[in-house]
Write a protein that holds these residues in place. Structure first.
Motif, short mmCIF file in Angstrom:
data_model
loop_
_atom_site.label_atom_id
_atom_site.label_comp_id
_atom_site.label_asym_id
_atom_site.label_seq_id
_atom_site.Cartn_x
_atom_site.Cartn_y
_atom_site.Cartn_z
N HIS A 65 0.78 -1.17 0.02
CA HIS A 65 -0.39 -0.05 0.31
C HIS A 65 0.30 1.37 0.15
N LEU A 66 0.29 1.98 -0.71
CA LEU A 66 1.59 3.74 -1.00
C LEU A 66 0.84 4.35 0.37
N SER A 67 1.83 5.22 0.66
CA SER A 67 1.49 6.42 2.25
C SER A 67 0.97 7.33 0.82
N ASP A 68 0.47 8.19 1.59
CA ASP A 68 -0.68 9.47 0.73
C ASP A 68 1.11 9.85 0.08
N ARG A 69 1.67 10.26 1.18
CA ARG A 69 3.11 11.33 0.41
C ARG A 69 3.81 10.02 -0.93
N GLN A 70 3.63 9.21 -0.83
CA GLN A 70 4.01 8.14 -2.45
C GLN A 70 3.05 8.90 -3.24
N ARG A 71 1.57 8.22 -3.06
CA ARG A 71 0.36 8.64 -4.15
C ARG A 71 0.74 9.60 -4.59
N LEU A 72 1.05 11.03 -3.49
CA LEU A 72 0.70 12.27 -3.82
C LEU A 72 2.01 12.33 -5.56
N HIS A 73 3.21 12.12 -5.42
CA HIS A 73 4.17 11.81 -6.01
C HIS A 73 4.36 11.15 -6.98
N TRP A 74 3.34 9.78 -6.99
CA TRP A 74 3.30 9.51 -8.24
C TRP A 74 2.23 9.83 -8.88
N LEU A 75 1.43 10.61 -8.59
CA LEU A 75 0.26 11.47 -9.46
C LEU A 75 0.96 12.26 -10.34
N ARG A 76 2.20 13.01 -9.31
CA ARG A 76 2.46 14.34 -9.95
C ARG A 76 3.74 13.57 -11.27
N LEU A 77 4.36 12.78 -10.89
CA LEU A 77 5.19 11.61 -12.17
C LEU A 77 4.25 11.87 -13.05
N ILE A 78 3.25 10.60 -12.87
CA ILE A 78 2.24 10.20 -14.24
C ILE A 78 1.67 10.85 -15.13
N ARG A 79 1.48 12.16 -14.46
CA ARG A 79 0.29 13.58 -15.23
C ARG A 79 1.20 14.64 -15.82
N THR A 80 3.10 14.09 -15.73
CA THR A 80 4.17 15.04 -16.16
C THR A 80 4.34 14.89 -17.98
N PRO A 81 3.69 15.70 -18.49
CA PRO A 81 3.91 15.32 -20.21
C PRO A 81 5.69 14.43 -20.70
N ASN A 82 5.24 13.64 -21.29
CA ASN A 82 5.69 12.25 -21.99
C ASN A 82 6.45 11.62 -21.06
N VAL A 83 5.84 11.27 -19.60
CA VAL A 83 6.00 10.12 -18.74
C VAL A 83 4.92 9.34 -19.15
N GLY A 84 5.05 8.19 -19.68
CA GLY A 84 4.19 7.78 -20.06
C GLY A 84 4.48 6.78 -18.77
N PRO A 85 3.72 5.14 -19.24
CA PRO A 85 3.14 3.93 -17.93
C PRO A 85 4.80 3.71 -18.34
N ALA A 86 4.92 3.00 -20.01
CA ALA A 86 6.85 2.42 -19.86
C ALA A 86 7.81 3.31 -19.10
N SER A 87 7.77 4.65 -18.31
CA SER A 87 8.78 5.87 -18.76
C SER A 87 8.22 5.33 -17.06
N PHE A 88 7.62 5.41 -17.02
CA PHE A 88 7.12 5.66 -15.15
C PHE A 88 8.23 4.46 -14.48
N ARG A 89 7.86 3.58 -15.40
CA ARG A 89 7.94 2.50 -14.14
C ARG A 89 9.23 1.90 -14.12
N ASP A 90 10.64 2.95 -15.44
CA ASP A 90 11.58 3.23 -15.49
C ASP A 90 12.53 3.90 -14.97
N LEU A 91 11.59 5.00 -14.31
CA LEU A 91 12.16 5.81 -12.95
C LEU A 91 11.88 5.49 -12.15
#
Length: 377
Positions: free
Chosen positions: A9-35
């Motif tokens: 289970h993600l913490s609230d802080r982790q979920r917040l930054h996961w959301l920021r990262l996946i909403r970043t332009p050019n960051v898709g599921p594959a690049s998110f995983r690699d990051l």
């Protein structure tokens, strides 16, 4: 309904930054995983994004959504009665994990218990015939009575009929826009009914109005959620055939209901049958084909391959990047072939591909293939 197994289970802080990262332009599921694999956390990855993008040849700085913007979207979700479920968490649909590059975060409104049922997708024409609508509703009803969940895309016609036929037994609607932007508008009431008894899901931001290019992404999720996909009516060039192609590429079973050769709405389904799709005239045809995949036991997806260890080798240098860019072109190639040709370590290749992806210079294709594209001027 069977509850999904417990998981991390993600913490609230982790979920917040996961959301920021996946909403970043050019960051898709594959690049998110690699990051995440490379830096260990979304928060650290966000700090490193400008450097990585510049190494990949980005022409302008990246704009990452602020903490306030991510918090605002999380608050919108709460007000809407939805939540963000992360890949790996116990409420995340198990079948979706099997697809290439599943969405890291999925907005879910409804009950996650519906994901514990074996899922079948039913899709088809928006301008469906009365016979097609009746067939879709009947198939959904029978599948539901036999313990299956019905997945569809909430479009007019066949999708609507499939959801209506399985409302009482379990259905999942996949939106092309934000969960708070149901499309078409006349299905807003149906969305509410599904959320009360099943689930509505989307990978798009809250407030997002669906565009034409968003529907293939929606179709990808529909196909990824299901063990098999049934096409009831579809024209020769339609979104339903895109869903069928995606399902086949993911290793899902593809079914088609035959139709009159004189009806253009049957041209696509009849074409699928010629290409080897399983013919469906009744729900028993689907149940028989899927039985070996379910077998009366809880569905367990196969173990995914371990990601490359980015820390085991030195980071790539400019000459390594030049070799990879020279080897790439507009024609998709397999990553394994790229590794053999350049003789670079897999971790270095994956890092260079990540840089190019984040810079908008890489296109990812099915089967793990990649091609080079020129960045926007």
């Amino acid at each position: 309904m069977t509850q999904p197994a417990a998981g991390p289970h993600l913490s609230d802080r982790q979920r917040l930054h996961w959301l920021r990262l996946i909403r970043t332009p050019n960051v898709g599921p594959a690049s998110f995983r690699d990051l995440i694999n490379r830096f260990g956390s979304a928060e650290t990855a966000i700090e490193m994004l400008p450097e990585i993008m510049m190494a990949g040849g980005a022409s302008r700085p990246v704009r990452v959504p602020s903490v306030a913007e991510a918090e605002a979207e999380l608050e919108l979700a709460r007000k809407c009665g939805a939540r963000f479920v992360a890949l790996g968490e116990h409420d995340y649909p198990q079948t979706l994990k099997r697809m290439d590059n599943p969405p890291p975060l999925l907005a879910v409104k409804g009950t996650a218990a519906v994901f514990g049922l074996p899922p079948v997708a039913i899709v088809g024409a928006r301008n469906a015939s009365l016979a097609g609508i009746k067939m879709a509703r009947t198939l959904a009803l029978e599948l539901g009575r036999n313990g299956y969940c019905v997945i569809s895309g909430l479009a007019r016609g066949i999708d609507t009929a499939a959801h209506q036929g399985s409302l009482d037994t379990g259905t999942v609607g996949v939106l092309a826009g934000g969960i708070d932007r149901p499309y078409p508008p006349e299905n807003a009431g149906l969305c509410d009914e599904i959320a009360e008894r099943g689930a509505i899901v989307s990978e798009m931001p809250f407030g997002w109005e669906p565009r034409a290019q968003d529907f293939p992404r929606r179709n990808r999720i529909v196909a990824g959620l299901a063990l098999g996909l049934v096409v009831v009516e579809a024209a020769q060039r339609s979104g339903s055939l895109i869903s069928a192609r995606l399902a086949g590429e993911m290793g899902r079973l593809v079914f088609a209901v035959p139709g009159s050769p004189l009806d253009p709405r049957a041209a696509g389904t009849n074409g699928l049958l010629k290409d080897g799709a399983t013919l469906v005239t009744e729900a028993a045809d689907i149940l028989e084909a899927l039985a070996p995949l379910v077998g009366g036991q809880p569905y367990v997806p196969p173990k995914l391959e371990e990601p490359p260890d980015f820390t085991a080798t030195p980071p790539p240098v400019d000459s390594d990047r030049a070799r990879v860019i020279e080897a790439l072109g507009p024609v998709p190639v397999e990553v394994d072939e790229l590794i053999r040709h350049t003789e670079l370590h897999p971790a270095q290749i994956f890092m260079i591909l990540l840089e190019l992806d984040l810079a908008g210079r890489l296109e990812r294709h099915s089967g793990g293939r990649v091609s080079l594209v020129e960045p926007d001027i």
